[in-house]
Design a protein around this motif. Structure first.
Motif, mmCIF file in Angstrom:
data_model
loop_
_atom_site.group_PDB
_atom_site.id
_atom_site.type_symbol
_atom_site.label_atom_id
_atom_site.label_comp_id
_atom_site.label_asym_id
_atom_site.label_seq_id
_atom_site.Cartn_x
_atom_site.Cartn_y
_atom_site.Cartn_z
ATOM 1 N N ASP A 121 -8.457 16.348 -36.518
ATOM 2 C CA ASP A 121 -7.025 16.077 -36.657
ATOM 3 C C ASP A 121 -6.706 14.716 -36.048
ATOM 4 O O ASP A 121 -7.498 14.143 -35.292
ATOM 5 N N GLU A 142 1.111 14.095 -37.977
ATOM 6 C CA GLU A 142 1.960 14.870 -38.887
ATOM 7 C C GLU A 142 3.251 15.311 -38.208
ATOM 8 O O GLU A 142 4.348 15.178 -38.767
ATOM 9 N N LYS A 193 5.935 14.459 -41.066
ATOM 10 C CA LYS A 193 6.927 15.482 -41.414
ATOM 11 C C LYS A 193 8.360 14.996 -41.217
ATOM 12 O O LYS A 193 9.210 15.180 -42.103
ATOM 13 N N ARG A 199 9.111 12.467 -44.029
ATOM 14 C CA ARG A 199 9.309 13.132 -45.320
ATOM 15 C C ARG A 199 10.693 13.779 -45.396
ATOM 16 O O ARG A 199 11.374 13.700 -46.431
ATOM 17 N N LYS A 210 -6.644 11.569 -46.656
ATOM 18 C CA LYS A 210 -6.461 12.953 -47.120
ATOM 19 C C LYS A 210 -5.131 13.524 -46.633
ATOM 20 O O LYS A 210 -4.456 14.255 -47.355
ATOM 21 N N MET A 211 -4.774 13.179 -45.415
ATOM 22 C CA MET A 211 -3.514 13.668 -44.863
ATOM 23 C C MET A 211 -2.326 13.075 -45.620
ATOM 24 O O MET A 211 -1.371 13.781 -45.979
ATOM 25 N N GLU A 226 -2.228 12.000 -48.612
ATOM 26 C CA GLU A 226 -2.180 12.505 -49.986
ATOM 27 C C GLU A 226 -1.380 13.798 -50.074
ATOM 28 O O GLU A 226 -0.912 14.163 -51.152
ATOM 29 N N LYS A 227 -1.198 14.472 -48.952
ATOM 30 C CA LYS A 227 -0.359 15.682 -48.920
ATOM 31 C C LYS A 227 1.121 15.329 -48.840
ATOM 32 O O LYS A 227 1.977 16.210 -48.936
ATOM 33 N N TYR A 228 1.403 14.043 -48.665
ATOM 34 C CA TYR A 228 2.779 13.567 -48.525
ATOM 35 C C TYR A 228 3.057 12.484 -49.565
ATOM 36 O O TYR A 228 3.256 11.313 -49.223
ATOM 37 N N PRO A 229 3.106 12.859 -50.841
ATOM 38 C CA PRO A 229 3.367 11.830 -51.868
ATOM 39 C C PRO A 229 4.726 11.167 -51.705
ATOM 40 O O PRO A 229 4.923 10.043 -52.179
ATOM 41 N N SER A 252 3.254 8.375 -49.437
ATOM 42 C CA SER A 252 2.173 7.546 -49.970
ATOM 43 C C SER A 252 2.489 6.926 -51.320
ATOM 44 O O SER A 252 1.991 5.835 -51.643
#
Length: 268
Positions: free
Chosen positions: A64, A81, A86, A89, A126-127, A129-132, A135
């Motif tokens: 992490d 995150e 978070k 986002r 990778k992290m 990519e979970k937050y388009p 990114s």
């Protein structure tokens, strides 16, 4: 003689006016929240002032990413995150896809890798990519600093990953395209403490450095600068694009001309 006495003060006023005009182009968008995670309220202190750049130091540990200045300061709840991705986002969703609600307002998230870049950056990718919302957002710029992987490997990473350039380092045209900003240690060029005038020779060298970056059509940022009003004024006159500070409220208040937010004079 009378004409000369009239003209000289007028020229001085014009010169001062031009200098102030040049400074007025600086807004909170030029503020770089240095080591933002050390603020009493990370992210939100800087975001509430609509700064243009926020910095977070990141360590890879047990798979992490943790935000801290040193390895010994890592805390389980202070992940990248939790403190940044978070909350950012949520703000983007709140503001119709933008970080601040204005289409023209941009935000740079400068992530300083404290652990090995070859190992840390793939985890970060990778992290993200979970937050388009972050990114893939044209109003957000993710810039990698610190232990960056070798420039020759940059093409292996997605296009939303940009890199902090180092002045004097040779880059190919392709590598240069991945660099939006160059950063350097202020202490390499001067021991000036942010009080009084800077040495003229040191100033000339710094002006040449900043100009060389601007000729590449890139932005410039110093780190390890004094955090005083005189220093901020000097950096503006030197045309640095980002003004790094630990006193976000003080600097943004100063730039906005608010008497209630005059900066505290402190050194880094």
């Amino acid at each position: 003689m009378r004409i000369q006495k009239t003209i000289l003060p007028l020229l001085l006023l014009i010169s001062l006016s031009q200098g102030l005009s040049a400074q007025r182009r600086y807004t909170p968008a030029n503020v770089h929240a240095h080591n933002d995670y050390q603020q009493p309220v990370p992210f939100f202190t800087a975001h509430s002032k609509q700064v243009g750049s926020i910095e977070a130091d990141v360590f890879l540990q047990n798979g992490d990413l943790y935000v801290a200045h040193e390895l010994k300061e890592i805390q389980p709840d202070r992940t990248l995150e939790a403190l940044y991705l978070k909350p950012l986002r949520k703000q983007i969703q709140k503001h119709n896809g933008t970080p601040y609600g204005q289409p023209e307002a941009k935000l740079q998230l400068l992530i300083d890798l404290k652990t090995d870049g070859k190992a840390t950056l793939p985890v970060l990718v990778k992290m993200l990519e979970k937050y388009p919302e972050i990114s893939a957002n044209p109003a957000i710029q993710v810039v990698i600093s610190g232990n960056k992987p070798a420039p020759a490997t940059w093409s292996q990473f997605p296009g939303f990953i940009r890199f902090d350039g180092t002045p004097g380092e040779p880059y190919t045209p392709e590598e240069l395209q991945r660099i939006p900003v160059f950063s350097d240690n202020f202490r390499k060029y001067t021991k000036w403490n942010g009080k009084g005038p800077m040495d003229s020779n040191e100033r000339a060298i710094i002006e040449q450095l900043v100009d060389s970056v601007h000729q590449l059509h890139k932005k410039f940022r110093f780190w390890a600068t004094p955090d005083t009003e005189t220093s901020w004024q000097t950096l503006m006159r030197l045309k640095a694009d980002y003004l790094g500070t630990d006193d976000v409220a003080g600097l943004t208040g100063y730039l906005q001309g608010s008497p209630a937010n005059k900066p505290r004079h402190k050194e880094r």
